[in-house]
Design an enzyme around this catalytic site. Sequence first.
Site, PDB file in Angstrom:
ATOM      1  N   SER A   1     -10.679  19.897 -13.199  1.00 45.29           N
ATOM      2  CA  SER A   1     -12.117  19.705 -13.364  1.00 45.29           C
ATOM      3  C   SER A   1     -12.621  20.520 -14.537  1.00 45.29           C
ATOM      4  CB  SER A   1     -12.786  20.205 -12.081  1.00 45.29           C
ATOM      5  OG  SER A   1     -14.179  20.338 -12.271  1.00 45.29           O
TER       6      SER A   1
ATOM      7  N   TYR B   1     -14.094  26.786  -5.067  1.00 50.28           N
ATOM      8  CA  TYR B   1     -13.627  25.437  -5.447  1.00 50.28           C
ATOM      9  C   TYR B   1     -13.017  25.487  -6.855  1.00 50.28           C
ATOM     10  CZ  TYR B   1     -13.707  20.778  -7.444  1.00 50.28           C
ATOM     11  OH  TYR B   1     -13.354  19.629  -8.113  1.00 50.28           O
TER      12      TYR B   1
ATOM     13  N   LYS C   1      -8.937  25.112  -8.333  1.00 45.76           N
ATOM     14  CA  LYS C   1      -8.427  24.246  -9.405  1.00 45.76           C
ATOM     15  C   LYS C   1      -7.675  25.070 -10.448  1.00 45.76           C
ATOM     16  CE  LYS C   1      -9.931  20.314  -7.920  1.00 45.76           C
ATOM     17  NZ  LYS C   1      -8.960  19.329  -7.417  1.00 45.76           N
TER      18      LYS C   1
END
Length: 336
Positions: free
Chosen positions: A124, A148, A152
């Site tokens: 992302s 989050y 990643k």
Amino acid sequence: MRVLVTGGAGYIGSHTCVELLTAGHEAIVVDNLSNSSEEAIRRVEAITGKQLPFYQVDIRDYDGLDEVLGKHQPEAVIHFAGLKAVGESVEKSLLYYQNNVQGTLTLCDVLSKHGVCDLVFSSSATVYGDPASVPITEDFPLSATNPYGRSKLIVEEILRDLQVSDSRWNIALLRYFNPVGAHHSGQIGEDPSDIPNNLMPFVSQVAVGKLECLSVFGDDYPTKDGTGVRDYIHVVDLSIGHLRALEKLQQKPGVVTYNLGTGNGYSVLDMVKAFEEQTGRTIKYRIADRRPGDIAMCYADASQAKKELGWEATRDVNDMVRDTWRWQSQNPQGYG
Ligand code: NAD
Ligand code: UFG
């Protein structure tokens, strides 16, 4: 090519399955349905007229994955499965690390056992943190501001280490900017289980009458109209990027990293205006406080993907809002 798709019942996964099947590849989906519905699988089959074998398996379940891999013997994997709500990740950080990091470790373990070493990973643009400038190139410094995003970043690093320790692996880290839109059939699309966190699903739920009013989070950013600027990318363009990445892995490149965005920045108010123009609906909105953790501007330099993958986005903002609306208006309750 026979491709295992983790998280293939989800938003981007289901669109990518359509593109894989349409291009003549085979796909097999594993998904625990924690944020999706098996109906998406049936709709992919209806759109493509092809079969899509589905297994309700969690990527943390070694034996479950082992069985699917033994049965189907895929040649490559596209790994979408993960939890993605930034706010929830702050509240439930362990869950995010268990699901996104531990899940990927288990997946890689099983893949390694079966000699399946071509992997495309959903990363992302959040790994760029608050970028010092825009457009963002792949070599910008990386950071995370929430669990989050950190999950990643950690997975990217684990995958790089994995490739160094075992050269059978070829891995594409795809950093998505802001996926929006839906398949033009209106049969599949984004179906948030709760009140949407993201802009476009929120706007379309206001348009369909499910939600009352959009809160525009801040109008005092240093942008052209004061609202946040993002690089919205049509989910079908994004999905096609995964097919190009799979092809790249055939050249055995080791680890490669690509921004998947359009290279264009649009503000919140640009998106509202485009939506109103394309759908004829009025979007009621009010200006609210900034959302904690938001940045002013984020858009890609996507030239590396163009140069090395021969990929670039072709759908514009009008396509994005029209297709979002077709999906939302034909499926006001999502998959129901
Ligand atoms: P999504 O929630 O629609 O799809 C993810 C799918 O993974 C869901 O079907 C969910 O049920 C499944 N899943 C989650 N945990 C699982 C587990 N432990 N085992 C098996 N299945 C599991 O989300 P999406 O928008 O399609 O995102 C796909 C991937 O792309 C995610 O990894 C996400 O973090 C990443 N990503 C998304 C965006 C975005 O804005 N949509 C942006 C950047 C990156
Ligand atoms: N926004 C509003 N009102 C809303 C929702 C969003 O004004 O109700 C604004 C935000 O402030 C931001 C823009 O709309 O300026 C886009 O917000 P989104 O929540 O749609 O997307 P983000 O850029 O914040 O984040 C998304 C994903 C992240 C991912 C990131 C980069 O949600 O998971 O893109 O890929 F990390």
